[in-house]
Motif scaffolding. Sequence first.
Motif, mmCIF file in Angstrom:
data_model
loop_
_atom_site.group_PDB
_atom_site.id
_atom_site.type_symbol
_atom_site.label_atom_id
_atom_site.label_comp_id
_atom_site.label_asym_id
_atom_site.label_seq_id
_atom_site.Cartn_x
_atom_site.Cartn_y
_atom_site.Cartn_z
ATOM 1 N N LEU A 79 0.826 -1.199 0.000
ATOM 2 C CA LEU A 79 0.000 0.000 0.000
ATOM 3 C C LEU A 79 0.865 1.255 0.000
ATOM 4 N N PHE A 80 1.994 1.202 0.717
ATOM 5 C CA PHE A 80 2.918 2.340 0.713
ATOM 6 C C PHE A 80 3.483 2.564 -0.684
ATOM 7 N N ALA A 81 3.756 1.495 -1.405
ATOM 8 C CA ALA A 81 4.295 1.628 -2.764
ATOM 9 C C ALA A 81 3.333 2.395 -3.668
ATOM 10 N N SER A 82 2.029 2.160 -3.490
ATOM 11 C CA SER A 82 1.060 2.908 -4.299
ATOM 12 C C SER A 82 1.042 4.382 -3.897
ATOM 13 N N THR A 83 1.274 4.668 -2.609
ATOM 14 C CA THR A 83 1.372 6.058 -2.155
ATOM 15 C C THR A 83 2.579 6.741 -2.786
ATOM 16 N N VAL A 84 3.693 6.029 -2.864
ATOM 17 C CA VAL A 84 4.912 6.582 -3.482
ATOM 18 C C VAL A 84 4.655 6.913 -4.942
ATOM 19 N N ARG A 85 3.931 6.045 -5.639
ATOM 20 C CA ARG A 85 3.645 6.306 -7.052
ATOM 21 C C ARG A 85 2.773 7.549 -7.228
ATOM 22 N N ARG A 86 1.903 7.804 -6.262
ATOM 23 C CA ARG A 86 1.039 8.990 -6.353
ATOM 24 C C ARG A 86 1.775 10.274 -6.003
ATOM 25 N N HIS A 87 2.701 10.197 -5.022
ATOM 26 C CA HIS A 87 3.374 11.412 -4.530
ATOM 27 C C HIS A 87 4.889 11.186 -4.421
ATOM 28 N N PRO A 88 5.579 10.878 -5.491
ATOM 29 C CA PRO A 88 7.001 10.528 -5.367
ATOM 30 C C PRO A 88 7.861 11.634 -4.767
ATOM 31 N N ASN A 89 7.592 12.877 -5.109
ATOM 32 C CA ASN A 89 8.453 13.974 -4.675
ATOM 33 C C ASN A 89 7.853 14.835 -3.571
ATOM 34 N N LYS A 90 6.707 14.442 -3.075
ATOM 35 C CA LYS A 90 6.091 15.159 -1.965
ATOM 36 C C LYS A 90 6.832 14.829 -0.673
ATOM 37 N N THR A 91 6.907 15.790 0.249
ATOM 38 C CA THR A 91 7.568 15.540 1.530
ATOM 39 C C THR A 91 6.736 14.567 2.348
ATOM 40 N N ALA A 92 7.369 13.477 2.774
ATOM 41 C CA ALA A 92 6.694 12.460 3.578
ATOM 42 C C ALA A 92 6.927 12.700 5.062
ATOM 43 N N LEU A 93 8.202 12.860 5.443
ATOM 44 C CA LEU A 93 8.564 12.995 6.845
ATOM 45 C C LEU A 93 9.487 14.194 7.039
ATOM 46 N N ILE A 94 9.294 14.887 8.147
ATOM 47 C CA ILE A 94 10.196 15.962 8.563
ATOM 48 C C ILE A 94 10.604 15.676 10.000
ATOM 49 N N PHE A 95 11.909 15.589 10.239
ATOM 50 C CA PHE A 95 12.378 15.418 11.612
ATOM 51 C C PHE A 95 12.748 16.781 12.165
ATOM 52 N N GLU A 96 11.993 17.224 13.153
ATOM 53 C CA GLU A 96 12.184 18.556 13.712
ATOM 54 C C GLU A 96 13.581 18.751 14.298
ATOM 55 N N GLY A 97 14.169 17.677 14.850
ATOM 56 C CA GLY A 97 15.450 17.802 15.537
ATOM 57 C C GLY A 97 16.575 18.314 14.663
ATOM 58 N N THR A 98 16.561 17.905 13.387
ATOM 59 C CA THR A 98 17.620 18.330 12.451
ATOM 60 C C THR A 98 17.052 19.036 11.226
ATOM 61 N N ASP A 99 15.730 19.219 11.204
ATOM 62 C CA ASP A 99 15.043 19.818 10.052
ATOM 63 C C ASP A 99 15.268 19.007 8.779
ATOM 64 N N THR A 100 15.412 17.691 8.949
ATOM 65 C CA THR A 100 15.616 16.792 7.808
ATOM 66 C C THR A 100 14.287 16.480 7.140
ATOM 67 N N HIS A 101 14.222 16.724 5.818
ATOM 68 C CA HIS A 101 13.021 16.432 5.037
ATOM 69 C C HIS A 101 13.275 15.201 4.164
ATOM 70 N N TRP A 102 12.359 14.238 4.212
ATOM 71 C CA TRP A 102 12.418 13.074 3.324
ATOM 72 C C TRP A 102 11.194 13.070 2.422
ATOM 73 N N THR A 103 11.408 12.923 1.118
ATOM 74 C CA THR A 103 10.289 12.726 0.205
ATOM 75 C C THR A 103 9.838 11.266 0.295
ATOM 76 N N PHE A 104 8.709 10.969 -0.326
ATOM 77 C CA PHE A 104 8.235 9.584 -0.327
ATOM 78 C C PHE A 104 9.225 8.672 -1.049
ATOM 79 N N CYS A 105 9.855 9.187 -2.089
ATOM 80 C CA CYS A 105 10.870 8.403 -2.807
ATOM 81 C C CYS A 105 12.067 8.108 -1.903
ATOM 82 N N GLN A 106 12.501 9.092 -1.149
ATOM 83 C CA GLN A 106 13.649 8.895 -0.255
ATOM 84 C C GLN A 106 13.324 7.901 0.857
ATOM 85 N N LEU A 107 12.113 7.983 1.406
ATOM 86 C CA LEU A 107 11.702 7.013 2.419
ATOM 87 C C LEU A 107 11.636 5.615 1.819
ATOM 88 N N ASP A 108 11.152 5.525 0.587
ATOM 89 C CA ASP A 108 11.073 4.231 -0.099
ATOM 90 C C ASP A 108 12.469 3.655 -0.325
#
Length: 643
Positions: A79-108
């Motif tokens: 199911l996550f793979a289908s989410t990645v296909r819909r939003h490959p370059n959208k920001t998925a996760l942001i870690f407040e501690g370091t302000d690190t942004h991961w796109t869905f592709c990067q998380l995948d």
Amino acid sequence: MLLGASLVGVLLFSKLVLKLPWTQVGFSLLFLYLGSGGWRFIRVFIKTVRRDIFGGLVLLKVKAKVRRYLRERQTVPILFASTVRRHPNKTALIFEGTDTHWTFCQLDDYSSSVANFLQARGLASGDVAALFMENRNEFVGLWLGMAKLGVEAALINTNLRRDALLHCLTTSRARALVFGSEMASAICEIHASLDPSLSLFCSGSWDPSAVPTSTEHLDPLLKDAPKHLPSCPDKGFTDKLFYIYTSGTTGLPKAAIVVHSRYYRMAALVYYGFRMRPDDIVYDCLPLYHSAGNIVGIGQCLLHGMTVVIRRKFSASRFWDDCVKYNCTIVQYIGELCRYLLNQPPREVENQHQVRMALGNGLRQSIWTNFSSRFHIPQVAEFYGATECNCSLGNFDSQVGACGFNSRILSSVYPIRLVRVNEDTMELIRGPDGVCIPCQPGEPGQLVGRIIQKDPLRRFDGYLNQGANNKKIAKDVFKKGDQAYLTGDVLVMDELGYVYFRDRTGDTFRWKGENVSTTEVEGTLSRLLDMADVAVYGVEVPGTEGRAGMAAVASPTGNCDLEQFAQVLAKELPLYARPIFLRLLPELHKTGTYKFQKTELRKEGFDPAMVKDPLFYLDAQKGRYVPLDQEAYSRIQAGEEKL
């Protein structure tokens, strides 16, 4: 049932015996119905039909999707793979501690690297790997990567140490342990007792001298691992995804099983029930080793494409700054977090956020309205549900104080029930037929959910320990021969079907022939003491029946106007609910989900020889709290002091 039989009887008698025309029969039935209290049903119907229809549609939608995914043998990674296909370059996760942004592709990519690395190290579908790490993006990528390989993750509470930590690792039968560098000292404490075959991997800053000698640094190893999806394991929607450790009755945590369908069901019920949107941004400051943070929060990212902001730990002083910085529209809460926010001095940033919903459980009714009005939050989305339970509830229309509802019109559609219990022992009270007795509106009872293993919303996946399963299942609850899950929680339902949380088993005690709700007393005391942390519990006093109330109050300075406090308390609480004993501490220790740890407080009681903090007791003659020294303690023990 009796009213229905009466109506049928009148219908037959009027038509067959008296031979009245249908119009007169109709009026006769209407008058009988209204005269028998039927007008209450009409009132309930009018007030709740819209809510019930919406809730029913949500249930049908989620059940249909779960059944479809069961047929197609879908999993959370698929199911996550289908989410990645819909939003490959959208920001998925942001870690407040370091302000690190991961796109869905990067998380995948990261999670696929984890899967390939573990596969190269010999782990396969059905194996277990433990994860012991504070909140950050990598936490999500690690367990998701394990799931891609079919490896079951044991998510370990980061507050555990020594025996409890060793217990979790041992009972999980993990072949590998991935821990954050911030947890290195805890692992070193138990390293000598770990299975020598357990592979150890550390993620984060690397200091070889701070970790056991057999530990490998995971981060550079993942960079070299392939990022393609490994060979897909033969997994289905009802197979194990990970374990979440809940508090056990023995004092040691027990592992609740979360299968793929349960993960989806919990996340989807929240998503559709509270009308979330794919463009929402969720602020998740809850522990990711628990279901609230990892399923209710992170699940919206993996399954529905939302952006989730992860914070290492909750901070009352930085909460609204983070929400403004990341344009959050939904915030998560649990336990006492809302009270901590109210306890902060007002700041302009409170009025600059875009938050439209507060999502969580445990918001006390005493501060509900103050919380939503001060912080301008239109919707409080309160829900009820433990990791392993099959009777989750949702307050879909923001009824103040309620944790959910069940239809009074068609209660059998969602087979949950409040049943009568002995509130001292929590033993189920049964009728002459041996079946549990359902509670009437306004009558507190234990929440139970009928177990139907073939129903994706009613199944019970249980714990790794079969003995723990047996303690949570009762027979002959709704009817003879059935089985039901016991939540251990006391709730009460009003006339409209709204359900309100009362107590968790062990958080109620009896004094002066009355049941005392620790939740309600804690809320009152905290409000009177400027939102201080307060833990209320019952303690045994020789020669008295039941338990006397005792309140532990976090008072760093130790200063408290106890005379004025006693006067105000007399106006706020009935006599039996007022704490007999007070203990002033520098701080109260809490669990990872911000619940007070009362076990040690109960053990220490009110003995000045054991407790070094200031102690006081309510002098019945003086009507105020006075110091509790060894002499007063001896009088109380001898029954010479009237309480």
